[in-house]
Structure formats: structure tokens, C-alpha cells
Design a protein around this motif. Structure first.
Motif, mmCIF file in Angstrom:
data_model
loop_
_atom_site.group_PDB
_atom_site.id
_atom_site.type_symbol
_atom_site.label_atom_id
_atom_site.label_comp_id
_atom_site.label_asym_id
_atom_site.label_seq_id
_atom_site.Cartn_x
_atom_site.Cartn_y
_atom_site.Cartn_z
ATOM 1 N N PRO A 110 60.768 80.802 49.121
ATOM 2 C CA PRO A 110 60.417 79.753 49.604
ATOM 3 C C PRO A 110 58.959 79.414 49.258
ATOM 4 N N LEU A 111 58.253 80.502 48.715
ATOM 5 C CA LEU A 111 56.743 80.083 48.110
ATOM 6 C C LEU A 111 56.793 79.309 47.042
ATOM 7 N N GLU A 112 57.838 79.476 46.155
ATOM 8 C CA GLU A 112 57.695 78.494 44.852
ATOM 9 C C GLU A 112 58.263 77.119 45.412
ATOM 10 N N LEU A 113 59.234 77.162 46.333
ATOM 11 C CA LEU A 113 59.494 75.729 46.931
ATOM 12 C C LEU A 113 58.043 74.899 47.387
ATOM 13 N N TYR A 114 57.504 75.504 48.032
ATOM 14 C CA TYR A 114 56.329 75.054 48.770
ATOM 15 C C TYR A 114 55.567 74.668 47.766
ATOM 16 N N GLY A 151 63.668 86.776 35.513
ATOM 17 C CA GLY A 151 63.869 85.171 35.650
ATOM 18 C C GLY A 151 64.842 84.505 34.663
ATOM 19 N N ASP A 152 64.641 84.778 33.532
ATOM 20 C CA ASP A 152 65.613 84.208 32.472
ATOM 21 C C ASP A 152 66.784 84.990 32.488
ATOM 22 N N SER A 153 66.952 86.204 32.957
ATOM 23 C CA SER A 153 68.399 86.579 32.968
ATOM 24 C C SER A 153 69.071 85.958 34.101
ATOM 25 N N THR A 154 68.298 85.801 35.194
ATOM 26 C CA THR A 154 69.053 85.182 36.348
ATOM 27 C C THR A 154 69.566 83.782 36.082
ATOM 28 N N SER A 155 68.511 82.902 35.149
ATOM 29 C CA SER A 155 69.092 81.513 35.039
ATOM 30 C C SER A 155 70.175 81.719 34.099
ATOM 31 N N LEU A 156 70.066 82.633 33.163
ATOM 32 C CA LEU A 156 71.256 82.501 31.904
ATOM 33 C C LEU A 156 72.592 83.177 32.826
ATOM 34 N N TYR A 157 72.651 83.987 33.779
ATOM 35 C CA TYR A 157 73.757 84.339 34.717
ATOM 36 C C TYR A 157 74.338 83.182 35.208
ATOM 37 N N ILE A 158 73.526 82.326 36.060
ATOM 38 C CA ILE A 158 74.019 81.119 36.743
ATOM 39 C C ILE A 158 74.521 80.142 35.762
ATOM 40 N N THR A 159 73.556 79.984 34.552
ATOM 41 C CA THR A 159 74.252 78.942 33.923
ATOM 42 C C THR A 159 75.712 79.170 33.411
ATOM 43 N N ASN A 160 75.942 80.563 33.079
ATOM 44 C CA ASN A 160 77.280 80.994 32.567
ATOM 45 C C ASN A 160 78.326 80.691 33.643
ATOM 46 N N GLU A 161 77.808 81.112 34.855
ATOM 47 C CA GLU A 161 78.904 80.809 36.047
ATOM 48 C C GLU A 161 79.076 79.183 36.267
ATOM 49 N N VAL A 162 78.078 78.346 36.208
ATOM 50 C CA VAL A 162 78.360 76.998 36.127
ATOM 51 C C VAL A 162 79.097 76.538 35.163
ATOM 52 N N LYS A 163 79.176 76.978 33.705
ATOM 53 C CA LYS A 163 79.632 76.649 32.737
ATOM 54 C C LYS A 163 81.348 76.906 32.910
ATOM 55 N N ASP A 164 81.538 78.317 33.590
ATOM 56 C CA ASP A 164 82.952 78.670 34.017
ATOM 57 C C ASP A 164 83.637 77.678 34.908
ATOM 58 N N LEU A 165 82.789 76.818 35.683
ATOM 59 C CA LEU A 165 83.374 75.823 36.835
ATOM 60 C C LEU A 165 83.829 74.935 36.091
ATOM 61 N N ASP A 166 83.521 74.291 34.752
ATOM 62 C CA ASP A 166 83.817 73.360 34.211
ATOM 63 C C ASP A 166 83.552 71.863 34.785
ATOM 64 N N LEU A 167 82.519 72.107 35.537
ATOM 65 C CA LEU A 167 82.280 70.686 35.960
ATOM 66 C C LEU A 167 81.154 70.000 35.193
ATOM 67 N N SER A 169 53.601 84.725 33.809
ATOM 68 C CA SER A 169 52.732 84.093 35.058
ATOM 69 C C SER A 169 53.562 83.843 36.181
ATOM 70 N N SER A 170 53.163 83.459 37.379
ATOM 71 C CA SER A 170 53.790 82.981 38.420
ATOM 72 C C SER A 170 53.601 81.693 39.156
ATOM 73 N N ILE A 171 54.874 81.166 39.317
ATOM 74 C CA ILE A 171 55.013 79.696 39.975
ATOM 75 C C ILE A 171 53.966 79.519 41.026
#
Ligand SMILES: [Zn+2]
Length: 203
Positions: free
Chosen positions: A89-93, A151-167, A182-184
């Protein structure tokens, strides 16, 4: 001779907080026990308050004291076609403070980190996938994760999951203006606003 047991116990608790070492924890424990008992009792009330009232939003997992949805998810003025993914939540705020972003969020409560034994199932990735599957309004996932290997590997992992959904959902990330490592949380509002406006696609 050691400090009395109750002060040592309190100090031990403080030393398990992020960024607090044994010297500082001893100093805080002594301060609360002797010099500022009023603060100690206020702390007691505040701790009771947060442990009783604070929970996670059922949709985005932001912290909230609402029953079901946080104020952001509950606000019909927000743009429900974009979800900005953050680690805590810190980055969210920090991003909210820019006033630049009007969409929704998803808080992962962690980051994929094999060295720390944290895999995709330990953080709120499945919950994000569920949101995508159950909500055809979503057009874009923006990664607001810190620019480092995890951070980069988490983005990539989720991106691949999203691609698999075919949405029809595109994945982007905050622009490269953010220096690697650095830190957001500590970035200026101006830098964050710029990197939101100039976001890049995740390949
Ligand atoms: Zn929410």
C-alpha cells in the motif's frame, strides 16, 4: 547487568520492526517505560485500533477500515478499465499523492523472490487473475513495481499469465525514467507523474 525483563521484551518486539536495530529498540523501550508513559498508552490505543479495524479490501487488497471495499474501489468516479499493480500500500499512496492516476489498483503484498522463498502463490497474483477473468471492463494492467530484478520478473510473470488468458488486456509499466534500484515510495510526485504518463509496454 541486563535491562529489566519487561523492557527487554518490549525492546525485542521493536527490534523485529523493519529498519530498527537493537540499540534503537532499547532506546525506544526505555523512553516509553520511563520518559513518556503518556505516549506508551496512546500507542497502546492506536495499536488496538489498527488491529481491530484495519483489514484488506476484498477487491484490490489495499488497507481499509471499510467493511467490504476500500474507498478507491468504492468510488464510481474511478476509471475501472485500468489496474495499477503495486507491491505494498505504500506505493499506492505515493502514486495517489501525484493526483495523476484515476484508475484502480491491485496490491500484491509482496514480490516474486526465489532467494527469499516467495513464489507467485505467496502473493496476490491469483486474485489479480480472478479480477481479470471476472471483469471484462479491464483494458490495461500497469506495473508500478520497483525497478529491480524482482520487480521486473514479477511484471513479466504476470504479463505471461495475462497473455495465457487470451483477453484483450495490455500490460504496461511505469516509464524507465525511474532509476534502476530506486524505490517508488521515495520518488518525487513529479517523477512519478512523468513515468505514469510515459509508460512502456512490457515485453
Ligand atoms: Zn480496493
Amino acid at each position: 547487568m541486563a535491562l529489566p525483563r519487561s523492557i527487554r521484551d518490549l525492546s525485542d518486539r521493536f527490534s523485529s520492526l523493519p529498519g530498527v536495530g537493537p540499540k534503537l529498540s532499547n532506546r525506544i523501550a526505555l523512553y516509553l517505560s520511563i520518559s513518556n508513559r503518556k505516549l506508551a498508552s496512546r500507542l497502546e490505543d492506536s495499536l488496538k485500533d489498527v488491529t481491530e479495524k484495519i483489514r484488506l479490501c476484498n477487491n484490490c487488497f489495499n488497507v481499509t477500515d471499510n467493511e467490504d471495499l476500500c474507498e478507491i474501489c468504492d468510488n464510481s468516479e474511478r476509471d475501472s478499465s485500468t489496474i495499477l499493480v503495486v507491491e505494498t500500500p505504500l506505493e499506492l499512496y505515493s502514486i495517489e499523492e501525484t493526483g495523476e492516476y484515476k484508475g484502480l489498483y491491485h496490491v500484491l503484498h509482496g514480490i516474486i523472490s526465489p532467494v527469499n522463498g516467495i513464489g507467485p502463490d505467496e502473493i496476490k497474483i491469483n486474485e489479480l487473475i480472478n479480477r481479470l477473468q471476472n471483469n471484462s471492463e479491464i483494458e490495461e494492467i500497469i506495473f508500478g513495481l520497483n525497478p529491480n530484478l524482482e520487480g521486473d520478473s514479477t511484471s513479466l510473470y504476470i504479463t505471461n499469465e495475462v497473455k495465457d488468458l487470451d483477453l484483450d488486456v495490455k500490460t504496461t509499466r511505469l516509464a524507465k525514467g525511474i532509476p534502476t534500484g530506486s524505490s517508488i515510495e521515495y520518488m518525487s510526485s513529479q517523477t512519478l507523474s512523468d513515468s505514469l504518463r510515459r509508460r512502456d509496454g512490457v515485453e
